[in-house]
Enzyme design. Structure first.
Site, PDB file in Angstrom:
ATOM      1  N   HIS A 292      22.881 -16.955  30.080  1.00 36.56           N
ATOM      2  CA  HIS A 292      23.324 -17.781  28.949  1.00 36.56           C
ATOM      3  C   HIS A 292      23.875 -19.128  29.431  1.00 36.56           C
ATOM      4  O   HIS A 292      23.684 -20.152  28.773  1.00 36.56           O
ATOM      5  CB  HIS A 292      24.400 -17.049  28.144  1.00 36.56           C
ATOM      6  CG  HIS A 292      23.856 -16.015  27.203  1.00 36.56           C
ATOM      7  ND1 HIS A 292      22.995 -16.308  26.179  1.00 36.56           N
ATOM      8  CD2 HIS A 292      24.071 -14.669  27.142  1.00 36.56           C
ATOM      9  CE1 HIS A 292      22.697 -15.202  25.509  1.00 36.56           C
ATOM     10  NE2 HIS A 292      23.331 -14.186  26.082  1.00 36.56           N
TER      11      HIS A 292
ATOM     12  N   GLU B 200      26.143  -0.283  33.631  1.00 34.04           N
ATOM     13  CA  GLU B 200      25.664  -1.610  33.254  1.00 34.04           C
ATOM     14  C   GLU B 200      26.215  -2.712  34.147  1.00 34.04           C
ATOM     15  O   GLU B 200      27.431  -2.838  34.331  1.00 34.04           O
ATOM     16  CB  GLU B 200      26.044  -1.933  31.812  1.00 34.04           C
ATOM     17  CG  GLU B 200      25.454  -3.269  31.354  1.00 34.04           C
ATOM     18  CD  GLU B 200      26.055  -3.807  30.062  1.00 34.04           C
ATOM     19  OE1 GLU B 200      25.331  -4.506  29.339  1.00 34.04           O
ATOM     20  OE2 GLU B 200      27.249  -3.542  29.790  1.00 34.04           O
TER      21      GLU B 200
ATOM     22  N   ASP C 209      22.022  -6.079  32.321  1.00 33.76           N
ATOM     23  CA  ASP C 209      21.939  -6.812  31.050  1.00 33.76           C
ATOM     24  C   ASP C 209      21.339  -8.193  31.264  1.00 33.76           C
ATOM     25  O   ASP C 209      21.833  -8.982  32.070  1.00 33.76           O
ATOM     26  CB  ASP C 209      23.333  -6.930  30.432  1.00 33.76           C
ATOM     27  CG  ASP C 209      23.296  -7.284  28.958  1.00 33.76           C
ATOM     28  OD1 ASP C 209      22.649  -8.286  28.607  1.00 33.76           O
ATOM     29  OD2 ASP C 209      23.911  -6.562  28.154  1.00 33.76           O
TER      30      ASP C 209
ATOM     31  N   ASP D 117      23.532 -11.205  32.306  1.00 33.76           N
ATOM     32  CA  ASP D 117      23.272 -11.836  31.014  1.00 33.76           C
ATOM     33  C   ASP D 117      24.096 -13.101  30.821  1.00 33.76           C
ATOM     34  O   ASP D 117      23.594 -14.130  30.350  1.00 33.76           O
ATOM     35  CB  ASP D 117      23.588 -10.822  29.911  1.00 33.76           C
ATOM     36  CG  ASP D 117      23.494 -11.407  28.515  1.00 33.76           C
ATOM     37  OD1 ASP D 117      22.390 -11.757  28.087  1.00 33.76           O
ATOM     38  OD2 ASP D 117      24.545 -11.500  27.843  1.00 33.76           O
TER      39      ASP D 117
ATOM     40  N   SER E  70      21.714  -7.317  22.432  1.00 37.28           N
ATOM     41  CA  SER E  70      22.060  -6.115  23.199  1.00 37.28           C
ATOM     42  C   SER E  70      22.385  -4.930  22.302  1.00 37.28           C
ATOM     43  O   SER E  70      22.193  -3.780  22.707  1.00 37.28           O
ATOM     44  CB  SER E  70      23.247  -6.404  24.124  1.00 37.28           C
ATOM     45  OG  SER E  70      22.906  -7.359  25.099  1.00 37.28           O
TER      46      SER E  70
ATOM     47  N   ASP F 167      18.081  -4.680  29.009  1.00 36.11           N
ATOM     48  CA  ASP F 167      17.942  -4.584  27.561  1.00 36.11           C
ATOM     49  C   ASP F 167      17.075  -5.707  27.007  1.00 36.11           C
ATOM     50  O   ASP F 167      16.476  -5.583  25.942  1.00 36.11           O
ATOM     51  CB  ASP F 167      19.310  -4.587  26.877  1.00 36.11           C
ATOM     52  CG  ASP F 167      20.242  -5.647  27.432  1.00 36.11           C
ATOM     53  OD1 ASP F 167      19.857  -6.376  28.367  1.00 36.11           O
ATOM     54  OD2 ASP F 167      21.375  -5.752  26.929  1.00 36.11           O
ATOM     55  N   HIS F 168      16.982  -6.808  27.746  1.00 35.94           N
ATOM     56  CA  HIS F 168      16.193  -7.985  27.385  1.00 35.94           C
ATOM     57  C   HIS F 168      16.311  -8.976  28.534  1.00 35.94           C
ATOM     58  O   HIS F 168      17.070  -8.748  29.473  1.00 35.94           O
ATOM     59  CB  HIS F 168      16.720  -8.632  26.091  1.00 35.94           C
ATOM     60  CG  HIS F 168      18.193  -8.912  26.125  1.00 35.94           C
ATOM     61  ND1 HIS F 168      18.743  -9.916  26.896  1.00 35.94           N
ATOM     62  CD2 HIS F 168      19.245  -8.290  25.522  1.00 35.94           C
ATOM     63  CE1 HIS F 168      20.055  -9.914  26.766  1.00 35.94           C
ATOM     64  NE2 HIS F 168      20.396  -8.923  25.949  1.00 35.94           N
TER      65      HIS F 168
ATOM     66  N   THR G   3      26.321  -3.033  24.900  1.00 34.54           N
ATOM     67  CA  THR G   3      25.463  -2.048  25.564  1.00 34.54           C
ATOM     68  C   THR G   3      26.150  -0.706  25.780  1.00 34.54           C
ATOM     69  O   THR G   3      25.613   0.325  25.342  1.00 34.54           O
ATOM     70  CB  THR G   3      24.912  -2.609  26.887  1.00 34.54           C
ATOM     71  OG1 THR G   3      24.193  -3.816  26.618  1.00 34.54           O
ATOM     72  CG2 THR G   3      23.981  -1.618  27.557  1.00 34.54           C
TER      73      THR G   3
END
Length: 364
Positions: free
Chosen positions: A260, A251, A42, A256, A83, A298-299, A136
């Site tokens: 952040h 995952e 992620d 992720d 997500s 996912d990004h 996710t």
């Protein structure tokens, strides 16, 4: 005469080799994939991976992949996806709005690749270092208009026959507003329910609902340890008992979160942790020979850029350009039969159809 005979012999030999190669290729094309391992880091962009590679002395297990592609991640509602929308696109093959879980832009329920697998006799599984009800993993098993409806998402687990799921989020199943204890209902459905990583070793067959934390798991460096790699190995052990095959989504959720936080160490350690699970998956695939492994994100999160580094010392210098997600193209790494399906540049909605083709469910 000798020259002519030699020419004929060489020509015959070449035709024989070409014919054999053609037959071999046709046989390969006729063999469907048995197992699919879909791994999502992620928020993991190319620079996250390269920073981790640098910190690890210049190498990752991920380098054993044989094919590379790129996916477009934009959602139906925004250029920058979340997500929920990206997970739904990958799992269900449809673009949707940010925050959606397994529903389209009109909030109609979609069928995920996990449910397709279940319907066709494959074993299915989910593993995550977040809560198992987080965006996710939720997109593969639930249908909800909002990713924040964690208790409703937990209920959706009972509407499927998923064989194995491992992750945090016990409270979403037990400390609920409706007063229900979903772990008891899971046990009634034949699941072994565990509440710690230490209990996994004792589970050798059957359905497993393994909760590794009441909420989210801690960071790998703050108590989670090798949970993801261990959980991956256990899930593969259980799912591979299905003679037809399996589908699993694994995952690495907290890459992720490091993005952040604009926390380089968090990003690097979580990516390295994810890579340990990648090694487990690739080792399984190499030994098995009938398993497709696809690894992506996912990004991208954080707009992370690698400025400098040193393989010998493992030092790396990065900078973040945002505290949110970005619209970058995301690498897709694949290994095993039909890995070539995941090369080139394609929409994130293309994963489901490609998985179905690998299984032989779609033949065109």
């Amino acid at each position: 005469m000798k020259t002519k005979a030699l020419t004929v012999l060489i020509t015959f030999t070449l035709l024989f080799v070409i014919s054999c190669n053609s037959l071999t290729q046709n046989n390969v094309e006729q063999q469907n994939v048995k197992n699919i391992i879909f791994m999502i880091g992620d928020g993991m962009g190319l620079n996250h991976m390269y920073a981790a590679m640098t910190a690890n002395g210049g190498t990752l297990a991920l380098e054993e992949i044989t094919h590379v592609g790129l996916q477009k991640t934009y959602s139906a509602s925004r250029y920058i996806t979340d997500s929920g929308a990206s997970g739904t696109a990958m799992a269900c093959g449809k673009k949707t709005y940010n925050g959606a879980i397994g529903v389209d832009i009109e909030k109609n329920e979609l069928e995920s690749i996990l449910k397709v697998g279940e319907k066709n006799g494959y074993a299915t599984g989910l593993v995550a270092t977040s809560t198992i009800t987080h965006a996710t993993p939720a997109t593969f098993i639930a249908n909800d208009t909002s990713r924040g409806n964690y208790e409703a998402i937990a209920l959706d687990f009972l509407l499927t026959d998923i064989d194995v799921f491992i992750g945090g989020g016990l409270d979403n199943f037990t400390k609920r507003e409706d007063g229900r204890d979903l772990t008891k209902e899971l046990e009634e459905k034949g699941y072994t329910v565990t509440r710690s990583m230490g209990e996994l070793a004792g589970v050798t067959d059957g359905k497993l609902a393994a909760f590794t934390a009441e909420g989210s798991n801690p960071r790998a460096t703050e108590g989670r340890g090798d949970m993801l790699a261990i959980a991956t190995k256990k899930a593969l052990e259980l799912l591979s008992q299905n003679e037809k095959g399996f589908f699993i989504m694994i995952e690495g959720s907290q890459i992720d979160w490091g993005g952040h936080d604009n926390d380089q160490d968090y990003v690097v350690t979580e990516t390295l942790d994810f890579d340990k699970a990648v090694k487990v998956a690739l080792d399984f695939a190499k030994a098995d020979g009938e398993t497709l492994v696809v690894i992506t994100a996912d990004h991208e999160t954080g707009g992370m850029i690698v400025l400098n580094g040193d393989f010998d010392s493992g030092s790396v210098e990065t900078v973040f350009t945002t505290g949110g997600h970005t619209g970058q193209l995301i690498p897709v790494y694949s290994y095993g039969p039909f890995a070539e399906l995941f090369t080139g540049i394609f929409e994130n909605t293309g994963f489901k159809e490609r998985f179905e083709k690998a299984w032989g469910i779609i033949t065109e």
